[in-house]
Write an enzyme that holds these catalytic residues in place. Structure first.
Site, PDB file in Angstrom:
ATOM      1  N   VAL A 310       0.870  -1.177   0.000  1.00  0.00           N
ATOM      2  CA  VAL A 310       0.000   0.000   0.000  1.00  0.00           C
ATOM      3  C   VAL A 310       0.905   1.224   0.000  1.00  0.00           C
ATOM      4  O   VAL A 310       1.490   1.578   1.021  1.00  0.00           O
ATOM      5  CB  VAL A 310      -0.913   0.016   1.253  1.00  0.00           C
ATOM      6  CG1 VAL A 310      -1.933   1.116   1.159  1.00  0.00           C
ATOM      7  CG2 VAL A 310      -1.579  -1.325   1.440  1.00  0.00           C
ATOM      8  N   ALA A 311       1.003   1.833  -1.149  1.00  0.00           N
ATOM      9  CA  ALA A 311       1.921   2.974  -1.248  1.00  0.00           C
ATOM     10  C   ALA A 311       1.230   4.251  -0.808  1.00  0.00           C
ATOM     11  O   ALA A 311      -0.002   4.339  -0.827  1.00  0.00           O
ATOM     12  CB  ALA A 311       2.399   3.090  -2.679  1.00  0.00           C
ATOM     13  N   THR A 352      -9.262   4.556  -3.941  1.00  0.00           N
ATOM     14  CA  THR A 352      -8.102   5.145  -3.271  1.00  0.00           C
ATOM     15  C   THR A 352      -7.399   4.132  -2.357  1.00  0.00           C
ATOM     16  O   THR A 352      -6.463   4.496  -1.649  1.00  0.00           O
ATOM     17  CB  THR A 352      -8.514   6.392  -2.453  1.00  0.00           C
ATOM     18  OG1 THR A 352      -9.738   6.113  -1.786  1.00  0.00           O
ATOM     19  CG2 THR A 352      -8.671   7.602  -3.335  1.00  0.00           C
ATOM     20  N   GLU A 574     -10.138  24.877 -30.391  1.00  0.00           N
ATOM     21  CA  GLU A 574      -9.061  24.377 -29.517  1.00  0.00           C
ATOM     22  C   GLU A 574      -7.909  25.374 -29.450  1.00  0.00           C
ATOM     23  O   GLU A 574      -7.306  25.561 -28.388  1.00  0.00           O
ATOM     24  CB  GLU A 574      -8.551  23.017 -30.020  1.00  0.00           C
ATOM     25  CG  GLU A 574      -9.570  21.904 -29.988  1.00  0.00           C
ATOM     26  CD  GLU A 574     -10.164  21.677 -28.617  1.00  0.00           C
ATOM     27  OE1 GLU A 574      -9.555  22.055 -27.603  1.00  0.00           O
ATOM     28  OE2 GLU A 574     -11.287  21.151 -28.547  1.00  0.00           O
TER      29      GLU A 574
END
Ligand code: ATP
Length: 787
Positions: A310-311, A352, A574
């Site tokens: 789990v970073a 998350t 754009e």
């Protein structure tokens, strides 16, 4: 076969019309019956006297020596060897006095009609050709069942034999061997023989020696009686010695079974389906519905996840570490009289890593892990939810110490007060109550920790959050730049790449602000898939960039071909955004702009260099961002006679931003420092008509102001817009390098130092923007030109 049928006829003609009818009725054109007819030919043409002569000889099954005489000595030896087994069997059978009847039955069935005196299969039962069958088990079983049923249908009893009236007469009746006749079910006649007399006439015949029962079928009882009378009269049997005829009704077990068949089939299917339906869980049958469906992961075999997987989220890990310590060494806490925390709520946006963190906690603590989703407690049956909660906690207590993880707890833990408005949901409420009760019911010595995950901590019932229940509230936010880098490093380990991992993860983290851990995992996997599609040996940076683009913008739509005018409009639209972003101090500078349609209906898109992980925005930033968002439409106005529908998504964003500035962020002097919540379910607005009008005016003023700012800039930079648009038309995609080449270096210093660190202007190829900036409208009509 047809000749054989014809050949039967002369023989049949000798008999009475009724017999013929019976014969035809009894033998419809089925293969086995044809065979029967065929073979019957050999015996049918005999007159009764011939048969009598034959029958006084040894019955056909016992004529073995004759055939053996025709064989060569070699064959003989072989046959002797082959027959050895059979003879051994015979002798064994003889020895087994008790099994005699069984053995004789076996031997009869082996011989079939061959053992029948003067029977129809004379000379046919010898050694047949050997055929090899290779069958698998299911087909073997099926064919066995089918054959058995067929056999049982055709042959009424285990050792019964079907004969014809003619056979009955010539073989038994005319010789006076019949003891009694029994008419069964008015359809068949069972022949009982004088055993002694029969064995005298056929001394070596197996069937007679055994318990064989002979049957023949009749068309009607009256016709049978008439024929029997005629036959007895013909033989001159006095009426006192006539053969007794009994009448009997028998119930066929097969028929009875078949009549129950549909019912049994129905019951069987119901049972089977109920078992199947419940096979997903540990329970069996329909009665297992109240059992918990939590999945148990065993720490020894299944949970390999540790904190190192789990970073980022260091604070969350630190907080949850306490649970690990408690599960590993409860004594330390108990000694000091400390109450152990019951559980924690992990809240945060989707993907998350809430589940991952809970799993890692179990992995670190080396305890079993029950994982269940809140929605699994919700069923259409009343009382199922609470019962599942009870069952889950009961199981957990049995496995203590352990961790229960309830994902999406808002499915049951929603505030009870709020749900009452829509009529309430009693079932959900009682499930929640049961959960609260179970958590209260823990005594401190029970080492069961409950972790819960939710994306909506705001809707949770307050009772869930009070001390003694979910004591801790751990908020897990989207990862920061450093967090993303760590997460990339975790996932990049599984990927084959020649890039420098530290540099690569740094670059990728700079390009992916707003990405969740799940987005990052998906992105890395997507890059590997693209590389595999291109048959590359390793995953290069370019594939990661393409993967990020794909995750943000969706698939390129090569099939969507725009007309030249539309393409021109998109290019100028754009270019308007791009030029605004380049020259407005607080806007995000352009990173890449494309007029290749992508994703859900976006005809073109622009990516901007994010201003790092910014958590606050000031008025200038908001105004510049609004001006940049309006740049597309303003550019259309300045370069074309008319405007298109393509700016609707831009207007949506601008309106939302301006409304939030006025109603939430206190950025309007007229409205002041007030906060008005946006709730579509609210019937009445929380402000007066006058305030509503003021809000409208203020929102309009802000948007107009941004528009003016944008228009002034683009009038001034009209030439630059033209340059960018034309280049875009010819190349379809422009990167940061192209922008620098066309417009020169940006006049403002970059805010995001991290970005500068990883992407020197010349090095950059194609990086992307914050995902929030990349949400094209899902409604494809009218299509937005950009995002
Ligand atoms: N901090 C992280 N470190 C490494 N991988 C992560 C991290 N966060 C998320 N992931 C990846 O994202 C995947 C999904 O994460 P997870 O299921 O834990 O998210 P979640 O917060 O529980 O999502 P949801 O709210 O939708 O249930 C994980 O399997 C993992 O591959």
């Amino acid at each position: 076969m047809i000749p054989s049928i014809r050949a039967v006829k002369p023989a049949l003609r000798l008999q009475s019309p009724s017999t013929r009818l019976i014969y035809r009725d009894r033998f419809p054109l089925r293969s086995h019956n044809l065979l029967y007819r065929n073979t019957r030919l050999s015996s049918a043409p005999f007159s009764s006297s011939q048969i009598r002569k034959l029958s006084s000889q040894t019955p056909p099954s016992d004529k073995k020596p004759e055939s053996e005489n025709n064989t060569t000595p070699n064959e003989k030896t072989q046959e002797t060897q082959q027959g050895k087994e059979g003879r051994e069997e015979e002798s064994q059978r003889d020895n087994k006095g008790q099994d005699e009847s069984k053995s004789s039955r076996q031997s009869q069935s082996k011989d079939n009609f061959n053992g029948f005196p003067g029977g129809p299969f004379q000379g046919q039962g010898g050694k047949g050709t050997k055929a090899e069958f290779k069958m698998d088990l299911p087909s073997l079983v099926t064919s066995a069942v089918v054959s058995y049923i067929l056999y049982r249908t055709v042959v009424p009893g285990e050792n019964s034999r079907e004969i014809t009236w003619q056979e009955f007469r010539t073989t038994f009746f005319d010789k006076g061997l019949v003891d009694k006749l029994t008419v069964v079910n008015r359809q068949r006649v069972k022949v009982s023989l004088h055993r002694d007399a029969t064995s005298r006439v056929y001394p070596d015949s197996n069937p007679v020696a055994g318990n064989s029962v002979y049957y023949f079928s009749i068309g009607s009882v009256e016709a049978f009686e008439r024929r029997l009378d005629d036959a007895q009269r013909e033989l001159g049997i006095p009426s006192s010695e006539r053969i007794p005829v009994a009448y009997k009704d028998e119930i066929s077990w097969l028929g009875t079974f078949l009549s129950f068949g549909p019912t049994l089939l129905l019951l069987g299917s119901i049972y089977w389906f109920s078992r199947r339906a419940s096979s997903g869980g540990s329970q069996s049958g329909i009665f297992g519905i109240g059992k918990s469906r939590a999945k148990l992961f065993n720490h020894e075999t299944e949970i390999k996840t540790k904190f190192k997987d789990v970073a980022g989220m260091d604070e969350a890990k630190e907080e949850i570490m306490e649970f690990v310590k408690f599960l590993q060494e409860p004594g330390i806490y108990k000694k000091l009289g400390a109450k152990i925390p019951r559980g924690a709520i992990l809240s945060g946006p989707p993907g998350t890593g809430k589940t991952l963190l809970a799993k890692a906690t179990a992995g670190e603590a080396k305890v079993p892990f029950f994982s269940v989703s809140g929605s699994e407690f919700v069923e259409m049956f009343v009382g199922v939810g609470p019962s599942r909660v009870r069952d889950l906690f009961a199981k957990a207590r049995k496995n203590a110490p352990c961790i229960i993880f309830v994902d999406e707890i808002d499915a049951i833990g929603k505030s009870r007060a709020k749900s009452n408005f829509s009529g309430g949901n009693d079932e959900r409420e009682s499930t929640l109550n049961q959960l609260l009760t179970e958590m209260d019911g823990f005594n401190t010595s029970e080492q069961v920790v409950v972790l819960a995950g939710t994306n909506r901590p705001d809707v949770l019932d307050k009772a869930l959050m009070r001390p003694g229940r979910f004591d801790r509230h751990i908020a897990i936010d989207r990862p920061t730049m450093e967090g993303r880098k760590q997460i990339f490093l975790v996932h990049l380990k599984r990927i084959v790449t020649n890039e420098n991992l530290d540099d690569l993860s740094g670059k990728l983290s700079a390009l992916t602000p707003g990405f969740s851990g799940a987005d990052i995992a998906n992105c890395v996997n997507e890059a590997a898939l693209i590389a595999a599609r291109k048959q590359a040996d390793s995953v290069a940076l370019i594939y990661f960039e393409q993967a990020i683009e794909r995750v943000i913008g969706g698939l390129e739509k090569k099939s969507l071909v725009l007309s030249p005018e539309e393409k021109r409009t998109v290019a100028y639209h754009e270019a308007g955004h791009a030029v605004c972003g380049w020259y407005l101090k607080n806007a995000d500078p352009l990173l890449k702009v494309s007029i290749i349609p992508r994703g859900q209906g976006a005809l073109g898109y622009a990516q901007y260099i994010p201003a790092g992980d910014s958590y606050l925005m000031n008025v200038s930033q908001l105004m510049d961002r609004m001006a940049m968002t309006l740049g597309g439409r303003v550019s259309e106005e300045l370069h074309f006679e008319t405007v298109t529908s393509g700016a609707s998504d831009d207007f949506n964003k601008v309106t939302r931003m301006a409304t939030a500035m006025v109603t939430k962020w206190g950025m309007s002097k007229d409205i002041g420092y007030l906060y008005f919540e946006e709730d579509p379910n609210q019937l009445h607005k929380p402000f007066s008509e006058e305030t509503a009008r003021k809000i409208d005016t203020e929102v309009r003023r802000l948007v107009d102001q941004a528009y003016e700012q944008c228009r002034n800039l683009l009038i001034e930079k009209k030439h630059e817009v033209g340059l960018v648009a034309e280049e875009l038309l010819s190349k379809e995609v422009l990167g940061r390098d192209d922008m620098i080449r066309i417009l020169g270096k940006r006049p403002w210093e970059e805010r995001d130092k991290q970005f500068e660190k990883y992407f020197h202007p010349k090095e950059s190829s194609a990086p992307p923007p914050p995902p929030t900036e990349m949400s094209p409208e899902s409604d494809p009509e009218p299509r937005p030109l950009s995002t």
